[in-house]
Design a protein around this motif. Structure first.
Motif, PDB file in Angstrom:
ATOM      1  N   VAL A   1     -46.463 -20.900 -65.946  1.00  0.00           N
ATOM      2  CA  VAL A   1     -45.799 -19.704 -66.462  1.00  0.00           C
ATOM      3  C   VAL A   1     -44.590 -19.492 -65.562  1.00  0.00           C
ATOM      4  O   VAL A   1     -44.727 -19.155 -64.392  1.00  0.00           O
ATOM      5  N   ILE A   2     -43.402 -19.742 -66.118  1.00  0.00           N
ATOM      6  CA  ILE A   2     -42.178 -19.754 -65.329  1.00  0.00           C
ATOM      7  C   ILE A   2     -41.249 -18.658 -65.824  1.00  0.00           C
ATOM      8  O   ILE A   2     -40.854 -18.649 -66.988  1.00  0.00           O
ATOM      9  N   ALA A   3     -40.910 -17.731 -64.930  1.00  0.00           N
ATOM     10  CA  ALA A   3     -40.043 -16.603 -65.291  1.00  0.00           C
ATOM     11  C   ALA A   3     -38.634 -16.844 -64.764  1.00  0.00           C
ATOM     12  O   ALA A   3     -38.448 -17.230 -63.614  1.00  0.00           O
ATOM     13  N   ILE A   4     -37.667 -16.589 -65.629  1.00  0.00           N
ATOM     14  CA  ILE A   4     -36.260 -16.697 -65.265  1.00  0.00           C
ATOM     15  C   ILE A   4     -35.573 -15.415 -65.706  1.00  0.00           C
ATOM     16  O   ILE A   4     -35.678 -15.011 -66.862  1.00  0.00           O
ATOM     17  N   SER A   5     -34.871 -14.778 -64.770  1.00  0.00           N
ATOM     18  CA  SER A   5     -34.171 -13.530 -65.083  1.00  0.00           C
ATOM     19  C   SER A   5     -32.680 -13.782 -65.218  1.00  0.00           C
ATOM     20  O   SER A   5     -32.072 -14.418 -64.369  1.00  0.00           O
ATOM     21  N   ARG A   6     -32.149 -13.299 -66.307  1.00  0.00           N
ATOM     22  CA  ARG A   6     -30.699 -13.236 -66.519  1.00  0.00           C
ATOM     23  C   ARG A   6     -30.415 -11.776 -66.810  1.00  0.00           C
ATOM     24  O   ARG A   6     -30.515 -11.344 -67.954  1.00  0.00           O
ATOM     25  N   TYR A   7     -30.122 -11.057 -65.755  1.00  0.00           N
ATOM     26  CA  TYR A   7     -29.982  -9.619 -65.893  1.00  0.00           C
ATOM     27  C   TYR A   7     -29.123  -9.284 -67.100  1.00  0.00           C
ATOM     28  O   TYR A   7     -28.069  -9.871 -67.262  1.00  0.00           O
ATOM     29  N   PRO A   8     -29.542  -8.407 -67.957  1.00  0.00           N
ATOM     30  CA  PRO A   8     -30.718  -7.560 -67.932  1.00  0.00           C
ATOM     31  C   PRO A   8     -31.921  -8.134 -68.681  1.00  0.00           C
ATOM     32  O   PRO A   8     -32.882  -7.422 -68.922  1.00  0.00           O
ATOM     33  N   PHE A   9     -31.871  -9.419 -69.051  1.00  0.00           N
ATOM     34  CA  PHE A   9     -32.950  -9.992 -69.860  1.00  0.00           C
ATOM     35  C   PHE A   9     -33.808 -10.945 -69.052  1.00  0.00           C
ATOM     36  O   PHE A   9     -33.352 -11.558 -68.092  1.00  0.00           O
ATOM     37  N   HIS A  10     -35.065 -11.083 -69.470  1.00  0.00           N
ATOM     38  CA  HIS A  10     -36.027 -11.946 -68.798  1.00  0.00           C
ATOM     39  C   HIS A  10     -36.549 -12.974 -69.782  1.00  0.00           C
ATOM     40  O   HIS A  10     -36.854 -12.648 -70.928  1.00  0.00           O
ATOM     41  N   PHE A  11     -36.656 -14.209 -69.314  1.00  0.00           N
ATOM     42  CA  PHE A  11     -37.167 -15.307 -70.124  1.00  0.00           C
ATOM     43  C   PHE A  11     -38.384 -15.874 -69.415  1.00  0.00           C
ATOM     44  O   PHE A  11     -38.322 -16.197 -68.229  1.00  0.00           O
ATOM     45  N   ILE A  12     -39.482 -15.979 -70.122  1.00  0.00           N
ATOM     46  CA  ILE A  12     -40.712 -16.499 -69.548  1.00  0.00           C
ATOM     47  C   ILE A  12     -41.129 -17.712 -70.369  1.00  0.00           C
ATOM     48  O   ILE A  12     -41.282 -17.621 -71.591  1.00  0.00           O
TER      49      ILE A  12
ATOM     50  N   THR B   1     -58.495 -25.002 -74.316  1.00  0.00           N
ATOM     51  CA  THR B   1     -57.041 -24.849 -74.383  1.00  0.00           C
ATOM     52  C   THR B   1     -56.681 -23.439 -74.823  1.00  0.00           C
ATOM     53  O   THR B   1     -55.793 -22.804 -74.260  1.00  0.00           O
ATOM     54  N   SER B   2     -57.375 -22.953 -75.825  1.00  0.00           N
ATOM     55  CA  SER B   2     -57.134 -21.609 -76.339  1.00  0.00           C
ATOM     56  C   SER B   2     -57.375 -20.560 -75.256  1.00  0.00           C
ATOM     57  O   SER B   2     -56.581 -19.634 -75.079  1.00  0.00           O
ATOM     58  N   GLU B   3     -58.462 -20.700 -74.510  1.00  0.00           N
ATOM     59  CA  GLU B   3     -58.775 -19.746 -73.442  1.00  0.00           C
ATOM     60  C   GLU B   3     -57.732 -19.813 -72.322  1.00  0.00           C
ATOM     61  O   GLU B   3     -57.322 -18.783 -71.785  1.00  0.00           O
ATOM     62  N   ASN B   4     -57.278 -21.012 -71.979  1.00  0.00           N
ATOM     63  CA  ASN B   4     -56.222 -21.149 -70.961  1.00  0.00           C
ATOM     64  C   ASN B   4     -54.941 -20.460 -71.405  1.00  0.00           C
ATOM     65  O   ASN B   4     -54.256 -19.826 -70.604  1.00  0.00           O
ATOM     66  N   LEU B   5     -54.610 -20.576 -72.687  1.00  0.00           N
ATOM     67  CA  LEU B   5     -53.413 -19.914 -73.199  1.00  0.00           C
ATOM     68  C   LEU B   5     -53.572 -18.398 -73.216  1.00  0.00           C
ATOM     69  O   LEU B   5     -52.603 -17.668 -72.989  1.00  0.00           O
ATOM     70  N   ARG B   6     -54.762 -17.905 -73.463  1.00  0.00           N
ATOM     71  CA  ARG B   6     -55.002 -16.450 -73.372  1.00  0.00           C
ATOM     72  C   ARG B   6     -54.745 -15.971 -71.946  1.00  0.00           C
ATOM     73  O   ARG B   6     -54.149 -14.924 -71.732  1.00  0.00           O
ATOM     74  N   ARG B   7     -55.229 -16.736 -70.980  1.00  0.00           N
ATOM     75  CA  ARG B   7     -54.995 -16.371 -69.569  1.00  0.00           C
ATOM     76  C   ARG B   7     -53.503 -16.392 -69.235  1.00  0.00           C
ATOM     77  O   ARG B   7     -53.015 -15.537 -68.509  1.00  0.00           O
ATOM     78  N   LYS B   8     -52.802 -17.362 -69.774  1.00  0.00           N
ATOM     79  CA  LYS B   8     -51.355 -17.429 -69.559  1.00  0.00           C
ATOM     80  C   LYS B   8     -50.665 -16.243 -70.222  1.00  0.00           C
ATOM     81  O   LYS B   8     -49.700 -15.703 -69.693  1.00  0.00           O
ATOM     82  N   GLY B   9     -51.156 -15.828 -71.382  1.00  0.00           N
ATOM     83  CA  GLY B   9     -50.629 -14.640 -72.051  1.00  0.00           C
ATOM     84  C   GLY B   9     -50.808 -13.405 -71.183  1.00  0.00           C
ATOM     85  O   GLY B   9     -49.930 -12.542 -71.104  1.00  0.00           O
ATOM     86  N   ALA B  10     -51.940 -13.311 -70.496  1.00  0.00           N
ATOM     87  CA  ALA B  10     -52.182 -12.195 -69.576  1.00  0.00           C
ATOM     88  C   ALA B  10     -51.210 -12.250 -68.401  1.00  0.00           C
ATOM     89  O   ALA B  10     -50.678 -11.221 -67.968  1.00  0.00           O
ATOM     90  N   GLN B  11     -50.924 -13.457 -67.890  1.00  0.00           N
ATOM     91  CA  GLN B  11     -49.939 -13.608 -66.816  1.00  0.00           C
ATOM     92  C   GLN B  11     -48.555 -13.189 -67.295  1.00  0.00           C
ATOM     93  O   GLN B  11     -47.791 -12.564 -66.554  1.00  0.00           O
ATOM     94  N   VAL B  12     -48.237 -13.535 -68.533  1.00  0.00           N
ATOM     95  CA  VAL B  12     -46.951 -13.161 -69.112  1.00  0.00           C
ATOM     96  C   VAL B  12     -46.824 -11.640 -69.158  1.00  0.00           C
ATOM     97  O   VAL B  12     -45.789 -11.081 -68.786  1.00  0.00           O
ATOM     98  N   LEU B  13     -47.874 -10.969 -69.588  1.00  0.00           N
ATOM     99  CA  LEU B  13     -47.822  -9.505 -69.661  1.00  0.00           C
ATOM    100  C   LEU B  13     -47.605  -8.902 -68.277  1.00  0.00           C
ATOM    101  O   LEU B  13     -46.815  -7.973 -68.134  1.00  0.00           O
ATOM    102  N   THR B  14     -48.265  -9.424 -67.275  1.00  0.00           N
ATOM    103  CA  THR B  14     -48.065  -8.934 -65.912  1.00  0.00           C
ATOM    104  C   THR B  14     -46.607  -9.090 -65.498  1.00  0.00           C
ATOM    105  O   THR B  14     -46.012  -8.170 -64.926  1.00  0.00           O
ATOM    106  N   GLU B  15     -46.020 -10.228 -65.806  1.00  0.00           N
ATOM    107  CA  GLU B  15     -44.606 -10.465 -65.478  1.00  0.00           C
ATOM    108  C   GLU B  15     -43.702  -9.485 -66.234  1.00  0.00           C
ATOM    109  O   GLU B  15     -42.765  -8.932 -65.668  1.00  0.00           O
ATOM    110  N   LEU B  16     -43.999  -9.254 -67.511  1.00  0.00           N
ATOM    111  CA  LEU B  16     -43.204  -8.308 -68.300  1.00  0.00           C
ATOM    112  C   LEU B  16     -43.331  -6.892 -67.744  1.00  0.00           C
ATOM    113  O   LEU B  16     -42.347  -6.159 -67.645  1.00  0.00           O
TER     114      LEU B  16
END
Length: 141
Positions: free
Chosen positions: A48-59, A72-87
């Motif tokens: 899960v790689i976050a890149i910021s281009r102020y004012p927008f964020h790309f994950i 695989t599905s469960e791993n992607l759910r966990r990654k979705g949770a990481q994405v929400l934390t980043e957002l």
């Protein structure tokens, strides 16, 4: 409450989550420095790689979707949770999810992880006021 909607046109000026299938090469839309950062993150086993281009964020969510299983599905759910934390760390209120894999289930699993992680127990908290409302709108492309 988080709401999901479908978009037909992708807006470049929006926070974005992109699901990639085993990214050997960085996405083409990244600058040279961003590509170097992306590659370095992949080498250090980040998916899960976050890149910021102020004012927008790309994950970017990197997933192995060739052999799609329940794991695989469960791993992607966990990654979705990481994405929400980043957002949430960046106070993002709306985001576009773009699936660049061949598997439609990848998008569903990441979105499900976002949704499940967004649940809060505000009803039972004494201090219910918060200036940041959380991610409210998720658009799917």
């Amino acid at each position: 409450m988080m709401k999901f909607s479908f978009l037909k046109i992708l807006n470049k000026n929006q926070h974005k989550v992109v699901i990639l299938s085993n990214a050997d090469n960085p996405p083409a839309e990244l600058s040279k420095d961003e590509k170097n950062y992306f590659s370095a993150q992949l080498k250090s086993k980040k998916d899960v790689i976050a890149i910021s281009r102020y004012p927008f964020h790309f994950i970017y969510v990197v997933a192995d979707t060739k052999n799609y299983t329940a794991e695989t599905s469960e791993n992607l759910r966990r990654k979705g949770a990481q994405v929400l934390t980043e957002l949430q760390n960046n106070l993002v209120e709306s985001v576009i999810i773009e699936n660049r894999t061949q598997n439609e289930n990848a998008l569903l699993s990441v979105a499900e992880g976002l949704f499940l992680k967004s649940y809060t127990f505000k009803k039972y908290k004494s201090d219910k006021k918060s200036e940041y409302p959380g991610v409210r709108k998720v658009y799917v492309v």
